[in-house]
Design a protein around this motif. Structure first.
Motif, mmCIF file in Angstrom:
data_model
loop_
_atom_site.group_PDB
_atom_site.id
_atom_site.type_symbol
_atom_site.label_atom_id
_atom_site.label_comp_id
_atom_site.label_asym_id
_atom_site.label_seq_id
_atom_site.Cartn_x
_atom_site.Cartn_y
_atom_site.Cartn_z
ATOM 1 N N SER A 191 0.827 -1.201 0.000
ATOM 2 C CA SER A 191 0.000 0.000 0.000
ATOM 3 C C SER A 191 0.863 1.253 0.000
ATOM 4 N N HIS A 192 1.949 1.239 0.765
ATOM 5 C CA HIS A 192 2.850 2.394 0.794
ATOM 6 C C HIS A 192 3.502 2.598 -0.573
ATOM 7 N N CYS A 193 3.892 1.509 -1.211
ATOM 8 C CA CYS A 193 4.488 1.624 -2.547
ATOM 9 C C CYS A 193 3.488 2.221 -3.531
ATOM 10 N N ALA A 194 2.238 1.762 -3.440
ATOM 11 C CA ALA A 194 1.210 2.254 -4.367
ATOM 12 C C ALA A 194 0.899 3.731 -4.147
ATOM 13 N N SER A 195 1.086 4.195 -2.910
ATOM 14 C CA SER A 195 0.792 5.596 -2.614
ATOM 15 C C SER A 195 1.977 6.505 -2.892
ATOM 16 N N GLY A 196 3.062 5.929 -3.436
ATOM 17 C CA GLY A 196 4.200 6.749 -3.831
ATOM 18 C C GLY A 196 5.228 6.967 -2.742
ATOM 19 N N ASP A 197 5.376 6.029 -1.843
ATOM 20 C CA ASP A 197 6.391 6.146 -0.789
ATOM 21 C C ASP A 197 7.770 6.352 -1.424
ATOM 22 N N PRO A 198 8.453 7.436 -1.094
ATOM 23 C CA PRO A 198 9.730 7.717 -1.758
ATOM 24 C C PRO A 198 10.912 6.911 -1.234
ATOM 25 N N THR A 199 10.718 6.168 -0.137
ATOM 26 C CA THR A 199 11.841 5.417 0.432
ATOM 27 C C THR A 199 12.228 4.281 -0.501
ATOM 28 N N PRO A 200 13.447 4.241 -0.997
ATOM 29 C CA PRO A 200 13.845 3.151 -1.897
ATOM 30 C C PRO A 200 13.906 1.828 -1.150
ATOM 31 N N PRO A 201 13.543 0.731 -1.785
ATOM 32 C CA PRO A 201 13.474 -0.555 -1.087
ATOM 33 C C PRO A 201 14.803 -1.022 -0.526
ATOM 34 N N TRP A 202 15.927 -0.589 -1.107
ATOM 35 C CA TRP A 202 17.222 -1.043 -0.599
ATOM 36 C C TRP A 202 17.687 -0.235 0.612
ATOM 37 N N SER A 203 16.921 0.789 1.006
ATOM 38 C CA SER A 203 17.264 1.561 2.189
ATOM 39 C C SER A 203 17.086 0.715 3.445
ATOM 40 N N VAL A 204 17.938 0.933 4.444
ATOM 41 C CA VAL A 204 17.830 0.173 5.693
ATOM 42 C C VAL A 204 16.542 0.504 6.437
ATOM 43 N N ASP A 205 15.937 1.660 6.126
ATOM 44 C CA ASP A 205 14.702 2.069 6.797
ATOM 45 C C ASP A 205 13.449 1.678 6.020
ATOM 46 N N SER A 206 13.605 1.025 4.900
ATOM 47 C CA SER A 206 12.444 0.709 4.060
ATOM 48 C C SER A 206 11.664 -0.467 4.614
ATOM 49 N N GLY A 207 10.402 -0.530 4.210
ATOM 50 C CA GLY A 207 9.589 -1.685 4.572
ATOM 51 C C GLY A 207 10.164 -2.972 4.028
ATOM 52 N N TYR A 208 10.764 -2.889 2.849
ATOM 53 C CA TYR A 208 11.384 -4.067 2.233
ATOM 54 C C TYR A 208 12.454 -4.646 3.161
ATOM 55 N N SER A 209 13.316 -3.788 3.670
ATOM 56 C CA SER A 209 14.402 -4.253 4.532
ATOM 57 C C SER A 209 13.882 -4.748 5.877
ATOM 58 N N ILE A 210 12.911 -4.033 6.430
ATOM 59 C CA ILE A 210 12.380 -4.409 7.744
ATOM 60 C C ILE A 210 11.649 -5.746 7.676
ATOM 61 N N ILE A 211 10.813 -5.902 6.657
ATOM 62 C CA ILE A 211 10.081 -7.169 6.512
ATOM 63 C C ILE A 211 11.060 -8.307 6.233
ATOM 64 N N GLY A 212 12.077 -8.036 5.403
ATOM 65 C CA GLY A 212 13.082 -9.059 5.143
ATOM 66 C C GLY A 212 13.786 -9.498 6.414
ATOM 67 N N ALA A 213 14.064 -8.543 7.313
ATOM 68 C CA ALA A 213 14.700 -8.893 8.588
ATOM 69 C C ALA A 213 13.770 -9.743 9.444
ATOM 70 N N HIS A 214 12.478 -9.359 9.487
ATOM 71 C CA HIS A 214 11.509 -10.172 10.238
ATOM 72 C C HIS A 214 11.436 -11.583 9.664
ATOM 73 N N LEU A 215 11.444 -11.676 8.360
ATOM 74 C CA LEU A 215 11.341 -12.980 7.707
ATOM 75 C C LEU A 215 12.540 -13.857 8.062
ATOM 76 N N MET A 216 13.721 -13.246 8.088
ATOM 77 C CA MET A 216 14.915 -14.007 8.456
ATOM 78 C C MET A 216 14.865 -14.436 9.924
ATOM 79 N N ASP A 217 14.343 -13.558 10.785
ATOM 80 C CA ASP A 217 14.216 -13.915 12.205
ATOM 81 C C ASP A 217 13.266 -15.099 12.377
ATOM 82 N N ILE A 218 12.125 -15.038 11.673
ATOM 83 C CA ILE A 218 11.158 -16.132 11.762
ATOM 84 C C ILE A 218 11.777 -17.432 11.262
ATOM 85 N N GLU A 219 12.480 -17.338 10.143
ATOM 86 C CA GLU A 219 13.094 -18.530 9.576
ATOM 87 C C GLU A 219 14.163 -19.098 10.505
ATOM 88 N N THR A 220 14.898 -18.233 11.181
ATOM 89 C CA THR A 220 15.937 -18.689 12.103
ATOM 90 C C THR A 220 15.335 -19.443 13.283
#
Length: 501
Positions: free
Chosen positions: A294-323
């Motif tokens: 939804s944030h991407c669709a609304s034009g969120d300017p944060t690039p996905p490779w940024s450490v503060d992006s939803g992409y990075s945060i969700i990826g970290a959660h996913l790795m934690d869950i997998e661990t």
């Protein structure tokens, strides 16, 4: 199933850590749905327990000039309950144990009708021939009538909340999305009003306490999986320019109160350990994925490779869950393909949550790395253009995980395992959209492979569409997307899809 909807378990005086908690409607405040502060003065006015039976329910409704659907014959009710435990128990919601429904006549009408609205979709009984969808909708409406009557009378109990959850899932399956949202909201509100969102019996595992925990976590699952995502209205910074903000779980301020413990799982499969709680956990992450899109669709300017992006945060959660995910539940350890069809069918309470975890795990990766997500905006500043490394890596991840989705479809088709969670149709549709993208790949090997996997996904969706109206809508959307992408009229036979691409 005899626990009542109070701030504490029957027969126990709770030490309430929530001052001045107001609960329910005016009637429910005086007749059962009360706060811990009023426990002493309300102890003689508890609502009717769940075992009151159907006779009083029907008499009360007749007196109120309400005419819900007639209860079907006893053999249909018995079949519906058996099908519920076969296809719906923990798949995905978890409310009852088989002993709770041994005597259907003693079960509240709203629970029975709610169960029938879900379970009879799997029936081949001639009683339902040609009108299965119609009858399931009628049973959902009947369950709603009984549950709403309890609210009006102030006799809300645990069965009322359970029935709203059953109704909500049945409505989602029927593609009545807004009604499903309404009943998820009602169940959520009633749970909070009753204090069921706070753990008051830590370390206790009685049947009543466990039942309330199952209800709480099932409602949490519904909210994460099927409800609209939450927004917070922020007017503190500028009253003349109010804004909605997402409810952010990544910068939390912990409260002093604890949510209910996750319920204990029993059964033959628990030699591997419980699995249902991990399904609820991954559904919570899926909710974060929806907010990110939804944030991407609304034009969120944060690039996905940024450490503060939803992409990075969700990826970290996913790795934690997998661990933290138990080895016994992992793909290589569970060995789904080596199980006999009989064993898979016998232990659906384990294998259906396991398949949910597999499909959803790959769906999370597929959405996060979906090429449509980052290529749909043609005009972007130079500093926001995707670096080649990110584009190549994300595209490969999307292709890898959608390939796994097609592989899972082949697995369950080989075992003739019938899915019972409509969300998995959504996960397959996500994979199909990625394969549509790669059907235009310049590399003929990639292109032909994507065409085969797209055929697998669309064929599978067409099968789900015959059972669930929600999946029928999803399948139609995928068909329209294919038509739009390739400008070729589609035949009804999905096996000929590769000839049209």
């Amino acid at each position: 199933m005899e626990s009542v909807l109070e701030g504490f378990a029957p027969g126990k005086k709770a030490d309430c850590g929530r001052p001045n908690r107001q609960v329910g409607t005016p009637k429910s405040h005086s007749r059962g749905l009360y706060s811990c502060d009023n426990a002493s003065e309300s102890s003689d006015m508890r609502e009717t327990p769940m075992t009151q039976g159907r006779t009083s329910d029907e008499t009360a409704l007749q007196g109120a000039s309400m005419e819900p659907a007639a209860m079907p014959p006893q053999e249909i009710v018995a079949e519906g309950i058996a099908l519920y435990f076969q296809y719906c128990h923990k798949q995905p919601l978890w409310f009852f144990d088989p002993d709770d429904l041994l005597i259907p006549k003693k079960c509240p009408s709203e629970v029975v009708f709610g169960i029938l609205s879900l379970a009879l979709r799997y029936s081949s009984n001639p009683f339902l021939e040609g009108r299965r969808d119609q009858m399931c909708r009628q049973y959902a409406e009947a369950a709603r009538s009984y549950a709403m009557f309890r609210i009006a009378q102030g006799t809300v109990n645990l069965s009322t909340i359970q029935s709203f959850c059953l109704i909500a899932l049945a409505e989602y399956i029927s593609n009545d999305i807004h009604l499903a949202w309404l009943h998820i909201g009602l169940a959520t509100s009633l749970t909070k009003f009753a204090g069921m969102d706070i753990e008051l019996h830590e370390g206790e595992f009685t049947a009543e306490v466990e039942e309330r925990r199952r209800v709480f976590w099932s409602i949490h699952f519904l909210n994460q999986q099927y409800a609209p995502y939450n927004m917070q209205l922020n007017i503190l910074r500028d009253i003349h320019n109010p804004k909605y903000t997402a409810v952010n779980v990544d910068s939390p301020r912990e409260m002093g109160l604890k949510p209910p413990q996750t319920p204990q799982e029993n059964g033959d499969f628990t030699l591997r350990g419980g699995i249902w709680a991990y399904m609820v956990q991954l559904a919570t992450l899926w909710s974060e994925v929806q907010q990110y899109v939804s944030h991407c669709a609304s034009g969120d300017p944060t690039p996905p490779w940024s450490v503060d992006s939803g992409y990075s945060i969700i990826g970290a959660h996913l790795m934690d869950i997998e661990t933290e995910f138990p080895t016994s539940h992992r793909y290589d350890s569970a060995r789904f393909q080596e199980q006999s069809r009989e064993d898979l069918h016998h232990d659906r309470g384990y294998w259906s949550p396991w398949l949910y975890l597999q499909f959803t795990y790959h769906a999370v990766h597929s959405v996060l790395n979906h090429p449509f997500l980052y290529s749909w905006r043609p005009q972007k500043p130079a500093h926001l253009a995707e670096p080649n490394t990110f584009w190549r890596t994300s595209s490969e991840l999307a292709l890898i995980h959608t390939t796994w989705t097609a592989r899972l479809i082949d697995m369950i088709a080989e075992k003739e395992y019938q899915l019972s969670d409509p969300f998995l149709g959504h996960a397959v549709a996500i994979a199909a959209t990625v394969h549509i993208y790669y059907c235009r790949a310049a590399d003929p090997t990639v292109r032909e492979s994507a065409q085969r996997k797209l055929e697998t996904c669309t064929r599978f969706l067409s099968e789900l569409a015959t059972r669930w109206p929600r999946c029928q809508v999803i399948h139609q959307k995928i068909q329209r997307l294919i038509q739009s992408a390739f400008a070729v009229p589609l035949h009804s036979d999905p096996s000929r899809l590769h000839l049209l691409l």
